[in-house]
Design a protein around this motif. Structure first.
Motif, PDB file in Angstrom:
ATOM      1  N   LEU A 117      15.665 -13.838   4.346  1.00 28.36           N
ATOM      2  CA  LEU A 117      14.209 -13.790   4.249  1.00 28.36           C
ATOM      3  C   LEU A 117      13.818 -12.722   3.231  1.00 28.36           C
ATOM      4  O   LEU A 117      14.402 -11.637   3.212  1.00 28.36           O
ATOM      5  N   VAL A 118      12.832 -13.017   2.408  1.00 31.62           N
ATOM      6  CA  VAL A 118      12.376 -12.078   1.382  1.00 31.62           C
ATOM      7  C   VAL A 118      11.031 -11.481   1.801  1.00 31.62           C
ATOM      8  O   VAL A 118      10.115 -12.216   2.193  1.00 31.62           O
ATOM      9  N   LEU A 119      10.929 -10.159   1.725  1.00 35.76           N
ATOM     10  CA  LEU A 119       9.676  -9.482   2.041  1.00 35.76           C
ATOM     11  C   LEU A 119       8.742  -9.566   0.842  1.00 35.76           C
ATOM     12  O   LEU A 119       9.133  -9.254  -0.283  1.00 35.76           O
ATOM     13  N   VAL A 120       7.501  -9.969   1.096  1.00 38.97           N
ATOM     14  CA  VAL A 120       6.491 -10.061   0.041  1.00 38.97           C
ATOM     15  C   VAL A 120       5.288  -9.226   0.460  1.00 38.97           C
ATOM     16  O   VAL A 120       4.689  -9.472   1.519  1.00 38.97           O
ATOM     17  N   ASN A 121       4.953  -8.237  -0.364  1.00 38.70           N
ATOM     18  CA  ASN A 121       3.774  -7.406  -0.088  1.00 38.70           C
ATOM     19  C   ASN A 121       2.548  -8.139  -0.613  1.00 38.70           C
ATOM     20  O   ASN A 121       2.366  -8.304  -1.817  1.00 38.70           O
ATOM     21  N   LEU A 122       1.697  -8.563   0.317  1.00 37.03           N
ATOM     22  CA  LEU A 122       0.541  -9.402  -0.018  1.00 37.03           C
ATOM     23  C   LEU A 122      -0.741  -8.613  -0.238  1.00 37.03           C
ATOM     24  O   LEU A 122      -1.777  -9.200  -0.542  1.00 37.03           O
ATOM     25  N   GLY A 123      -0.684  -7.290  -0.092  1.00 34.88           N
ATOM     26  CA  GLY A 123      -1.886  -6.495  -0.326  1.00 34.88           C
ATOM     27  C   GLY A 123      -2.323  -5.704   0.885  1.00 34.88           C
ATOM     28  O   GLY A 123      -1.607  -5.594   1.890  1.00 34.88           O
ATOM     29  N   TRP A 124      -3.530  -5.181   0.795  1.00 35.37           N
ATOM     30  CA  TRP A 124      -4.043  -4.185   1.741  1.00 35.37           C
ATOM     31  C   TRP A 124      -5.164  -4.754   2.598  1.00 35.37           C
ATOM     32  O   TRP A 124      -6.037  -5.497   2.116  1.00 35.37           O
ATOM     33  N   VAL A 125      -5.156  -4.373   3.895  1.00 32.56           N
ATOM     34  CA  VAL A 125      -6.258  -4.703   4.805  1.00 32.56           C
ATOM     35  C   VAL A 125      -6.654  -3.440   5.556  1.00 32.56           C
ATOM     36  O   VAL A 125      -5.812  -2.561   5.805  1.00 32.56           O
ATOM     37  N   PRO A 126      -7.933  -3.289   5.949  1.00 32.72           N
ATOM     38  CA  PRO A 126      -8.362  -2.083   6.665  1.00 32.72           C
ATOM     39  C   PRO A 126      -7.829  -2.048   8.093  1.00 32.72           C
ATOM     40  O   PRO A 126      -7.504  -3.087   8.678  1.00 32.72           O
ATOM     41  N   VAL A 127      -7.780  -0.845   8.652  1.00 30.58           N
ATOM     42  CA  VAL A 127      -7.296  -0.666  10.025  1.00 30.58           C
ATOM     43  C   VAL A 127      -8.230  -1.322  11.028  1.00 30.58           C
ATOM     44  O   VAL A 127      -7.805  -1.972  11.975  1.00 30.58           O
ATOM     45  N   GLY A 128      -9.522  -1.141  10.841  1.00 31.60           N
ATOM     46  CA  GLY A 128     -10.482  -1.629  11.818  1.00 31.60           C
ATOM     47  C   GLY A 128     -10.925  -0.512  12.739  1.00 31.60           C
ATOM     48  O   GLY A 128     -10.494   0.643  12.632  1.00 31.60           O
ATOM     49  N   SER A 129     -11.756  -0.831  13.680  1.00 34.85           N
ATOM     50  CA  SER A 129     -12.337   0.184  14.569  1.00 34.85           C
ATOM     51  C   SER A 129     -11.383   0.626  15.670  1.00 34.85           C
ATOM     52  O   SER A 129     -11.545   1.689  16.258  1.00 34.85           O
ATOM     53  N   ASN A 130     -10.359  -0.171  15.968  1.00 37.78           N
ATOM     54  CA  ASN A 130      -9.450   0.140  17.068  1.00 37.78           C
ATOM     55  C   ASN A 130      -8.008  -0.046  16.597  1.00 37.78           C
ATOM     56  O   ASN A 130      -7.561  -1.165  16.337  1.00 37.78           O
ATOM     57  N   ARG A 131      -7.266   1.077  16.502  1.00 32.51           N
ATOM     58  CA  ARG A 131      -5.875   0.989  16.037  1.00 32.51           C
ATOM     59  C   ARG A 131      -4.973   0.252  17.021  1.00 32.51           C
ATOM     60  O   ARG A 131      -3.889  -0.211  16.645  1.00 32.51           O
ATOM     61  N   ALA A 132      -5.389   0.156  18.261  1.00 31.41           N
ATOM     62  CA  ALA A 132      -4.573  -0.536  19.255  1.00 31.41           C
ATOM     63  C   ALA A 132      -4.539  -2.038  19.005  1.00 31.41           C
ATOM     64  O   ALA A 132      -3.622  -2.735  19.465  1.00 31.41           O
ATOM     65  N   GLU A 133      -5.526  -2.545  18.280  1.00 30.84           N
ATOM     66  CA  GLU A 133      -5.588  -3.972  17.975  1.00 30.84           C
ATOM     67  C   GLU A 133      -5.197  -4.178  16.513  1.00 30.84           C
ATOM     68  O   GLU A 133      -5.900  -3.738  15.608  1.00 30.84           O
ATOM     69  N   LEU A 134      -4.085  -4.857  16.309  1.00 36.01           N
ATOM     70  CA  LEU A 134      -3.610  -5.104  14.960  1.00 36.01           C
ATOM     71  C   LEU A 134      -4.336  -6.292  14.344  1.00 36.01           C
ATOM     72  O   LEU A 134      -4.709  -7.240  15.052  1.00 36.01           O
ATOM     73  N   GLY A 204      -3.748 -13.736  -1.118  1.00 34.26           N
ATOM     74  CA  GLY A 204      -3.389 -12.374  -0.723  1.00 34.26           C
ATOM     75  C   GLY A 204      -4.625 -11.509  -0.528  1.00 34.26           C
ATOM     76  O   GLY A 204      -5.765 -12.008  -0.461  1.00 34.26           O
ATOM     77  N   TRP A 205      -4.413 -10.214  -0.444  1.00 38.30           N
ATOM     78  CA  TRP A 205      -5.476  -9.255  -0.202  1.00 38.30           C
ATOM     79  C   TRP A 205      -5.521  -8.221  -1.335  1.00 38.30           C
ATOM     80  O   TRP A 205      -4.627  -8.221  -2.194  1.00 38.30           O
ATOM     81  N   PRO A 206      -6.536  -7.348  -1.374  1.00 35.67           N
ATOM     82  CA  PRO A 206      -6.636  -6.376  -2.485  1.00 35.67           C
ATOM     83  C   PRO A 206      -5.341  -5.576  -2.656  1.00 35.67           C
ATOM     84  O   PRO A 206      -4.706  -5.184  -1.680  1.00 35.67           O
ATOM     85  N   ARG A 207      -4.975  -5.333  -3.921  1.00 34.17           N
ATOM     86  CA  ARG A 207      -3.712  -4.648  -4.178  1.00 34.17           C
ATOM     87  C   ARG A 207      -3.760  -3.963  -5.543  1.00 34.17           C
ATOM     88  O   ARG A 207      -4.352  -4.478  -6.490  1.00 34.17           O
ATOM     89  N   GLN A 208      -3.130  -2.807  -5.594  1.00 27.87           N
ATOM     90  CA  GLN A 208      -2.999  -2.032  -6.828  1.00 27.87           C
ATOM     91  C   GLN A 208      -1.575  -1.482  -6.858  1.00 27.87           C
ATOM     92  O   GLN A 208      -1.226  -0.626  -6.048  1.00 27.87           O
TER      93      GLN A 208
END
Length: 250
Positions: A117-134, A204-208
């Motif tokens: 399996l190949v890992l692909v970095n698809l970009g960035w997403v915010p944490v959200g209001s609750n870190r317990a919920e991914l 994907g999502w925002p990425r730099q």
């Protein structure tokens, strides 16, 4: 000639009476010079890093088992299909001053590269209001051709938790992209590299991906500061030697 001998005699007299001062001065100068050369070495490493990122070339096909291993940040492409509900969330990633995750998808190459399996970095997403919920995300489906850059993560990296992987239901939060450890913990056959999804890709999502590190010029400026301090120590020691010699003579 006699004056030169007199100068050396005075310096020898000062050194013999101030061995501790001499030893400390030499030690400090040695440390400062070493720090200066270390900064120059770091500047060269950063210069090469930016050069690797800026180099443009035809993308290498990672589906080809006979292809040579790409260089760092080389342009690559790979065809395959993402696992629908299994992906990693790399913790403590910052974009535009906001904390979030980088989404690391699991890609099954097609045609297959054994069972890897190949890992692909698809970009960035915010944490959200609750870190317990991914974040529950929908990864691109179907067979895709992934354009991107070839990247091998360092085995060392910043992490807040002692645990690399928070095991549980998917998605799984990770603190560092230690591929070997992740493969052992998840029992997944992971390839030893990551594909950074091209910033021009439509999914994907925002990425730099441009390296966010200190510029080579700044390392050179620090090196100049260390060398200047070393030179200042030499000058101060010489003046102190002369002053002490004159005082002794009087």
């Amino acid at each position: 000639m006699s004056s030169t001998r007199m100068i050396f005699a005075k310096i020898s007299m000062f050194v013999s009476r101030n061995k501790i001062a001499l030893i400390l001065t030499v030690l400090v100068i040695s440390i400062l010079v070493k720090l200066g050369f270390w900064q120059l070495d770091r500047a060269e490493q950063k210069r090469q890093l930016f050069a690797d990122y800026a180099e443009q070339q035809l993308p290498l096909n990672l589906n080809d088992p006979t292809a040579a291993e790409p260089e760092r940040y080389a342009s690559v492409e790979i065809s395959g299909q993402f696992e629908a509900n299994r992906y990693f969330l790399l913790d403590n990633q910052i974009l535009n001053g906001q904390v979030g995750y980088q989404v690391i998808g699991l890609l099954t190459p097609q045609p297959a590269l054994s069972d890897t399996l190949v890992l692909v970095n698809l970009g960035w997403v915010p944490v959200g209001s609750n870190r317990a919920e991914l974040p529950q995300l929908e990864l691109p489906q179907g067979v895709l051709t992934i354009p991107g850059r070839y990247y091998q993560p360092s085995e060392f990296g910043f992490q807040l938790s002692d645990h690399i992987l928070e095991q549980g239901p998917w998605p799984q939060r990770i603190q560092r992209l230690d591929i070997e450890s992740l493969s052992e913990l998840t029992q997944l056959p992971l390839a030893p590299y990551v594909v950074l999804l091209s910033e021009q890709a439509e999914f994907g999502w925002p990425r730099q991906w441009q390296p966010q590190v200190m510029a080579p010029e700044k390392h050179q400026a620090y090196a100049l500061q260390w060398f200047s301090l070393a030179l200042a120590c030499v000058v101060v020691f010489i003046f102190a030697s002369r002053s002490r010699t004159k005082t002794t003579e009087e």
